[in-house]
Design an enzyme around this catalytic site. Structure first.
Site, PDB file in Angstrom:
ATOM      1  N   ASP A  91       4.634  10.271  -5.966  1.00  0.00           N
ATOM      2  CA  ASP A  91       3.374  10.400  -6.701  1.00  0.00           C
ATOM      3  C   ASP A  91       2.458  11.452  -6.451  1.00  0.00           C
ATOM      4  OD1 ASP A  91       0.750   7.697  -6.722  1.00  0.00           O
ATOM      5  OD2 ASP A  91       1.178   9.156  -8.127  1.00  0.00           O
ATOM      6  N   ASP A 124       8.295   0.797  -9.434  1.00  0.00           N
ATOM      7  CA  ASP A 124       8.226   0.879  -8.003  1.00  0.00           C
ATOM      8  C   ASP A 124       7.146   0.018  -7.251  1.00  0.00           C
ATOM      9  OD1 ASP A 124       5.455   2.536  -8.608  1.00  0.00           O
ATOM     10  OD2 ASP A 124       5.448   1.715  -6.467  1.00  0.00           O
ATOM     11  N   CYS A 127      25.195 -13.851  -1.503  1.00  0.00           N
ATOM     12  CA  CYS A 127      24.674 -12.328  -1.437  1.00  0.00           C
ATOM     13  C   CYS A 127      25.466 -11.541  -0.402  1.00  0.00           C
ATOM     14  CB  CYS A 127      23.205 -12.293  -1.203  1.00  0.00           C
ATOM     15  SG  CYS A 127      22.591 -10.920  -0.692  1.00  0.00           S
ATOM     16  N   CYS A 158      22.819 -11.853   4.716  1.00  0.00           N
ATOM     17  CA  CYS A 158      23.393 -12.959   4.159  1.00  0.00           C
ATOM     18  C   CYS A 158      25.000 -13.046   4.711  1.00  0.00           C
ATOM     19  CB  CYS A 158      23.243 -12.953   2.787  1.00  0.00           C
ATOM     20  SG  CYS A 158      21.677 -13.069   2.341  1.00  0.00           S
ATOM     21  N   HIS A 188      17.968  -7.220   2.739  1.00  0.00           N
ATOM     22  CA  HIS A 188      18.093  -8.349   1.612  1.00  0.00           C
ATOM     23  C   HIS A 188      17.105  -8.083   0.424  1.00  0.00           C
ATOM     24  CE1 HIS A 188      19.032 -12.252  -0.177  1.00  0.00           C
ATOM     25  NE2 HIS A 188      17.525 -12.283  -0.063  1.00  0.00           N
TER      26      HIS A 188
HETATM   27  C1  LIG Z   1       0.173  -1.276  -6.516  1.00  0.00           C
HETATM   28  N1  LIG Z   1      -0.174  -1.221  -8.025  1.00  0.00           N
HETATM   29  C2  LIG Z   1      -0.474   0.285  -8.432  1.00  0.00           C
HETATM   30  N2  LIG Z   1      -0.083   1.299  -7.650  1.00  0.00           N
HETATM   31  C3  LIG Z   1      -0.681   2.454  -8.268  1.00  0.00           C
HETATM   32  C4  LIG Z   1       0.006   3.674  -8.135  1.00  0.00           C
HETATM   33  C5  LIG Z   1       0.519   4.179  -6.967  1.00  0.00           C
HETATM   34  C6  LIG Z   1       1.802   4.157  -6.821  1.00  0.00           C
HETATM   35  C7  LIG Z   1       2.041   4.477  -5.209  1.00  0.00           C
HETATM   36  O1  LIG Z   1       1.833   3.256  -4.503  1.00  0.00           O
HETATM   37  C8  LIG Z   1       1.805   3.224  -3.228  1.00  0.00           C
HETATM   38  O2  LIG Z   1       1.037   4.094  -2.500  1.00  0.00           O
HETATM   39  C9  LIG Z   1      -0.151   3.644  -2.833  1.00  0.00           C
HETATM   40  C10 LIG Z   1       3.334   3.644  -2.785  1.00  0.00           C
HETATM   41  O3  LIG Z   1       3.454   4.103  -1.594  1.00  0.00           O
HETATM   42  C11 LIG Z   1       3.178   2.910  -0.568  1.00  0.00           C
HETATM   43  C12 LIG Z   1       3.783   4.918  -3.580  1.00  0.00           C
HETATM   44  O4  LIG Z   1       5.012   5.226  -3.379  1.00  0.00           O
HETATM   45  C13 LIG Z   1       5.438   6.337  -2.613  1.00  0.00           C
HETATM   46  C14 LIG Z   1       3.508   4.621  -4.961  1.00  0.00           C
HETATM   47  O5  LIG Z   1       3.860   5.979  -5.539  1.00  0.00           O
HETATM   48  C15 LIG Z   1       4.477   5.996  -6.956  1.00  0.00           C
HETATM   49  C16 LIG Z   1      -0.693   4.708  -9.133  1.00  0.00           C
HETATM   50  N3  LIG Z   1      -0.614   6.086  -8.689  1.00  0.00           N
HETATM   51  C17 LIG Z   1      -1.042   6.919  -9.678  1.00  0.00           C
HETATM   52  N4  LIG Z   1      -0.870   8.316  -9.559  1.00  0.00           N
HETATM   53  N5  LIG Z   1      -1.845   6.414 -11.016  1.00  0.00           N
HETATM   54  C18 LIG Z   1      -1.825   5.029 -11.207  1.00  0.00           C
HETATM   55  O6  LIG Z   1      -2.544   4.991 -12.203  1.00  0.00           O
HETATM   56  C19 LIG Z   1      -1.564   4.297 -10.355  1.00  0.00           C
HETATM   57  C20 LIG Z   1      -1.406   2.821 -10.657  1.00  0.00           C
HETATM   58  C21 LIG Z   1      -0.940   1.770  -9.462  1.00  0.00           C
HETATM   59  N6  LIG Z   1      -0.980   0.496  -9.495  1.00  0.00           N
END
Ligand SMILES: CNc1nc2c(CC[C@H]3O[C@H](OC)[C@H](OC)[C@@H](OC)[C@@H]3OC)c3nc(N)[nH]c(=O)c3cc2[nH]1
Length: 371
Positions: A102, A276, A314, A319, A345
């Site tokens: 991200d 994700d 599973c 499991c 799991h």
């Molecule tokens: C939950 N609803 C949710 N998560 C949004 C994330 C973050 C995704 C991010 O959410 C966690 O970070 C906090 C994850 O880490 C715990 C990240 O994984 C590495 C993940 O990165 C893709 C968004 N990121 C960006 N850059 N822009 C968005 O509009 C956006 C919207 C989201 N809605």
């Protein structure tokens, strides 16, 4: 040389013809420098260069083609330059398949207390030691390059929910200006890609304008941002009833932060390809197991002498070799093995769900099996 390529047109035709109710659902393959991604795909979250409580080879056995890393966390510790010097994140964490990172904006807003948003970027104090940092379209894109991400996310501002039309408009316009700078800063190489992230909150004209601005920059894929931020499933699906159609049909569409199985199924039916969510890993560590019978809260005392597995068919280690009674005990006494087995799991469950969805789409069958 492989690159992030288009969905095989013929496969798309079959899918579109096969089931009218879900004619937007599609299954495909994204080819990258680090291997193929079968879509619809669920991407386990590996925030600090590890999928918590899992070895990378174990994540691979669950069927995951790609995992996520976090620019914000990794730039603070151990530092992007150090990861680069050590051979990049793939080598550092021993994961040779695709990695998506991200861009960090979302984390800054949700993790660091002191921060300031300017046209230039976001100035913030590290939540670890308070030291000052700036994340901008340029620095975020460079950090993701140093990490060696297969898929780089453009630096955006995730518009909070609820937002007034005016707030959503100026936030979306900032994201469009930042997307342009992110695209310019991207060092494009065959097999690597950069995804733009559209914003616009729940306002369809803003979503359209955001899509038009980003399509002009010809990204290798597009994410729908600003959802799963508290709006609820109904409103999220209302936006998804039209937003994916604003994006190029032959490029991957990624819905950020989603979600529970029912959210994933509904979003696939509306044309989303990539997901994700922290749910399988975080809730696994907290004692929640996803099963075909529903979510099992393993800490519940009714499991303390339950000598049966979470799911009899599973194939995951939890499991195959252990009982609910043992998992109940491990989680209650906070043993590390409890977090490992519950996470394993849940990741297996989410990958099996995606595999079944891909199969149903390929066979042209409707898939409402989990709701
Ligand atoms: C939950 N609803 C949710 N998560 C949004 C994330 C973050 C995704 C991010 O959410 C966690 O970070 C906090 C994850 O880490 C715990 C990240 O994984 C590495 C993940 O990165 C893709 C968004 N990121 C960006 N850059 N822009 C968005 O509009 C956006 C919207 C989201 N809605």
């Amino acid at each position: 040389e492989v690159s992030i390529t288009k969905f095989p047109a013929d496969e798309r035709k079959i899918i579109a013809k096969a089931h009218d109710k879900y004619k937007k659902a599609r299954a495909g393959i994204i080819n990258t420098r680090h291997g193929q991604i079968h879509t619809p795909a669920f991407m386990p979250v590996g925030t600090k260069g590890t999928v918590k409580a899992m070895l990378p080879e174990s994540v691979q056995t669950t069927g995951a083609d790609i995992i996520l890393g976090n620019t914000y966390h990794l730039m603070l510790q151990p530092g992007a330059k150090r990861v680069f010097k050590l051979g990049g994140l793939h080598k550092f964490m021993n994961w040779s398949k695709p990695l998506l990172t991200d861009s960090g904006g979302f984390q800054v807003m949700s993790l660091s207390k002191l921060r300031k948003i300017t046209e230039e970027g976001v100035i913030f104090n590290s939540h670890i030691d308070g030291s000052k940092f700036m994340l901008s379209p340029e620095s975020s894109t460079e950090i993701q390059y140093l990490l060696g991400s297969t898929i780089t996310m453009a630096f955006d501002e995730c518009t909070p929910y609820p937002s007034t039309y005016e707030q959503a408009k100026s936030s979306m316009e900032l994201t469009s200006r930042w997307a342009k700078r992110s695209r310019k800063a991207f060092y494009s190489r065959d097999g690597y890609g950069q995804f733009g992230i559209i914003q616009g909150s729940i306002y369809n004209d803003l979503r359209l304008k955001s899509a038009l601005d980003l399509i002009e920059l010809d990204f290798e894929g597009y994410a729908i941002g600003g959802l799963a931020v508290g709006e609820g499933q109904e409103l999220m699906f209302k936006v998804l009833d039209y937003a994916p159609d604003l994006l190029p049909i032959n490029k991957p569409r990624y819905l950020m932060g989603v979600g529970k199985p029912a959210d994933i199924i509904g979003a696939v039916q509306r044309g989303i390809d990539m997901f994700d969510c922290v749910i399988p890993t975080r809730s696994g560590r907290n004692g929640q197991a996803f099963t075909k019978y529903g979510v099992v809260n393993i800490r519940n005392s009714k499991y303390k002498e339950d000598n049966t597995p979470l799911e009899e068919d599973c194939l995951c280690p939890a499991c195959k070799n252990y009982t609910k009674a043992y998992l109940h005990y491990l989680v209650k006494v906070k043993e590390i093995l409890g977090a490992m087995l519950m996470t394993w799991h849940n990741l297996m469950y989410f990958q099996k769900l995606m595999l079944r969805i891909r199969e149903y789409i390929a066979q042209g069958k409707d898939f409402d099996f989990i709701s």
